[in-house]
Design an enzyme around this catalytic site. Structure first.
Site, PDB file in Angstrom:
ATOM      1  N   SER A 264      -2.999  -3.520  -0.067  1.00 26.64           N
ATOM      2  CA  SER A 264      -4.390  -3.935  -0.258  1.00 26.64           C
ATOM      3  C   SER A 264      -4.891  -3.453  -1.612  1.00 26.64           C
ATOM      4  O   SER A 264      -4.275  -2.602  -2.256  1.00 26.64           O
ATOM      5  CB  SER A 264      -5.271  -3.336   0.839  1.00 26.64           C
ATOM      6  N   LYS A 265      -6.030  -3.993  -1.999  1.00 22.46           N
ATOM      7  CA  LYS A 265      -6.620  -3.568  -3.261  1.00 22.46           C
ATOM      8  C   LYS A 265      -6.962  -2.073  -3.196  1.00 22.46           C
ATOM      9  O   LYS A 265      -6.812  -1.362  -4.176  1.00 22.46           O
ATOM     10  CB  LYS A 265      -7.878  -4.400  -3.545  1.00 22.46           C
ATOM     11  N   ARG A 266      -7.399  -1.642  -2.013  1.00 25.16           N
ATOM     12  CA  ARG A 266      -7.733  -0.224  -1.853  1.00 25.16           C
ATOM     13  C   ARG A 266      -6.541   0.671  -2.163  1.00 25.16           C
ATOM     14  O   ARG A 266      -6.662   1.671  -2.862  1.00 25.16           O
ATOM     15  CB  ARG A 266      -8.229   0.037  -0.426  1.00 25.16           C
ATOM     16  N   ASP A 269      -5.953   0.676  -5.883  1.00 28.63           N
ATOM     17  CA  ASP A 269      -6.983   1.476  -6.563  1.00 28.63           C
ATOM     18  C   ASP A 269      -6.679   2.969  -6.409  1.00 28.63           C
ATOM     19  O   ASP A 269      -6.764   3.741  -7.357  1.00 28.63           O
ATOM     20  CB  ASP A 269      -8.371   1.201  -5.970  1.00 28.63           C
TER      21      ASP A 269
END
Ligand code: GLU
Length: 508
Positions: A264-266, A269
């Protein structure tokens, strides 16, 4: 394969995820390999999720990556328009056709009525679909209302949707080129909305209609769409297009590096790596995300990395140019299981591609910083610096980061190294070394090495003991490119100057 026509069909709901770039790439590879056509269709029928700028972002990302579009948004073609929001009447026509043939119906239920049914089923512990073959006759639709009632509601502009009439208890079967046979019982499917109350089609109807009209031969897309495929099969059947149905290939998910769950983008990041191809500022939240491009990934390296996320050629070879990927790619060699997204591997590819470039090509990565610092440097020297660094860099920006030492003498020195390695013997050696250097006419690798050895001998100090202090004096640090190379590039004068400065500055 004859007449291969594939499409990349993103929705402009935000930045293009790196997984989307892989989907586009696989489509592109098949198209190019088979002499087929690559189509870009923008699926923008969900107006609630529309994000301004996203379409442009998609176009720019594909362009940067070198994934060329033959037909579609930004390009035109015989099946224009390729933006679904501009094709409303087409979908309305086919929705009407489905109603006329008894495969779809109008539904007028309000949110509250739908919710009441949901509650009822929950209380009864029923496995029935909230809106499907077992419940539709208890709802407010053109199957339960009279024709007059339906016409009146439509004439009075009462909101309605059009739903697919999914048959009860039928085995829907399809063959996926990657997953094999997929069989779903239609009783597990609900009467999906085909046209929404705003007059826009849903993804399902628009997708099937367009794939048919655009003569798509292969639907290559993410695995998250596999559960929708049986519904699409039904639509092809009910629209009388079963014979022209494209072949399906659902691509494995991209997983976190440890294999635990979807990437996921999380996660990205948190681990500090990009997930979008280009920089992106979300216009809804103003959140900024750095792209692969701006982080220094070369598009050819990134594509090589992405190609291997779910596919492999069955050999040991890992470095594939686009031309080689086109020749070697095959849908049969795509894995069923998810692909681990390991950013270290992406960096490794980047490194390999940088390393393979001739020095003259690498120079361009130093030029902007040199210009910015107003440093004049002969091109041969820039090339030499790049060649000295090429084994040590992963990203273009590393050339300046690591190459700065050739243009700026150190003003500070690694204190740990100073306390460990700097001593009176070293200073004695360096002073003699300077003298010997002065005698050398021209500095070049071999001469320097011999000079070091000769000096070490005469000053009675082991040559291993002076390499690190010498590097410290020249660069201020403990690591960097080959020391002889550094001296050769710095030249005699600068080398002597830096040694003198270190000797004068550092405590013994
Ligand atoms: N619009 C869908 C998406 O953005 C495309 C799915 C498909 O390729 O059918 O994922």
């Amino acid at each position: 394969m004859k007449g291969v026509r594939v499409r990349f069909a993103p929705s402009p709901t935000g930045a293009l995820h790196i997984g989307g770039v892989r989907t586009a790439l696989y489509n592109f590879l098949l198209a190019r390999q088979q002499g087929g056509t690559m189509i870009l269709r923008i699926e923008d029928t969900d107006q609630n999720r529309f994000v301004p700028g996203a379409e442009n972002y998609i176009l720019e990302s594909l362009k940067w990556a070198g994934i060329e579009i033959d037909e579609g948004v930004g390009k035109g073609g015989p099946h224009a328009p390729y933006r679904q929001s501009e094709r409303k009447p087409i979908y309305q026509k086919y929705a009407k056709q489905l109603i006329d043939t008894g495969h779809a119906y109008y539904a007028f239920d309000t949110e509250e009525e739908l919710e009441a049914m949901r509650e009822r089923l929950k209380n009864q512990h029923s496995s029935e679909q909230q809106y499907g073959s077992g419940t539709r006759l208890q709802m407010k639709n053109s199957l339960t209302l009279t024709a007059e009632e339906v016409n009146k509601k439509i004439a009075d502009s009462k909101p309605y949707v059009i739903r697919l009439k999914v048959p009860a208890n039928e085995e829907i079967q399809l063959t996926d080129l990657i997953r094999g046979e997929v069989i779903v019982n239609s009783s597990q499917m609900d009467d999906k909305v085909l046209m929404k109350s705003d007059g826009m089609p849903t993804y399902h109807l628009a997708n099937v209609v367009d794939d048919y009209l655009m003569k798509i031969s292969h639907v290559i897309r993410g695995e998250e769409w596999l559960p929708s495929a049986p519904l699409h099969v039904l639509l092809y059947r009910f629209l009388g297009w079963e014979k022209e149905m494209p072949r399906f290939a659902h691509l494995p998910l991209l997983l976190k590096a440890d294999g635990n769950g979807k990437l996921s983008k999380r996660d990205a990041d948190k681990a500090g790596f990009p997930i979008f191809p280009l920089n992106w500022t979300d216009p809804r939240t103003n959140e900024f995300s750095k792209g692969f491009r701006e982080s220094g990934y070369l598009p050819e390296a990134l594509l090589n990395f992405l190609a291997f996320l779910g596919w492999n050629p069955g050999t040991e070879q890992e470095i594939f140019s686009m031309a080689q990927l086109i020749t070697s790619f095959s849908l049969e060699r795509i894995a069923k299981h998810g692909a681990r997204f390991d950013i270290q591997k992406a960096q490794w590819f980047n490194q390999q591609y940088l390393k393979a470039k001739p020095g003259a090509d690498l120079s361009k990565y130093l030029l902007p910083s040199l210009a910015h610092e107003k440093i004049n440097c002969p091109p041969e020297k820039i090339i030499k610096i790049c060649e000295a660094l090429r084994e040590r860099v992963s990203f273009p920006q590393d050339f300046w980061e690591q190459g700065k030492i050739f243009f700026f003498a150190p003003v500070s020195f690694d204190p740990q190294l100073v306390s460990k390695k700097w001593n009176a013997d070293v200073v004695k050696f360096l002073s003699q070394f300077i003298n010997h250097l002065e005698e050398l006419n021209l500095i070049e690798g071999n001469g320097v090495k011999q000079t070091i050895e000769k000096t070490a001998q005469t000053s009675g100090i082991a040559s291993e003991k002076i390499m690190q202090p010498l590097r410290l004096a020249l660069t201020g640090g403990a690591s960097g490119p080959d020391l002889m190379m550094i001296i050769e590039i710095l030249g005699k004068e600068e080398t002597i100057k830096r040694i003198k400065y270190a000797v004068a500055t550092l405590p013994v």
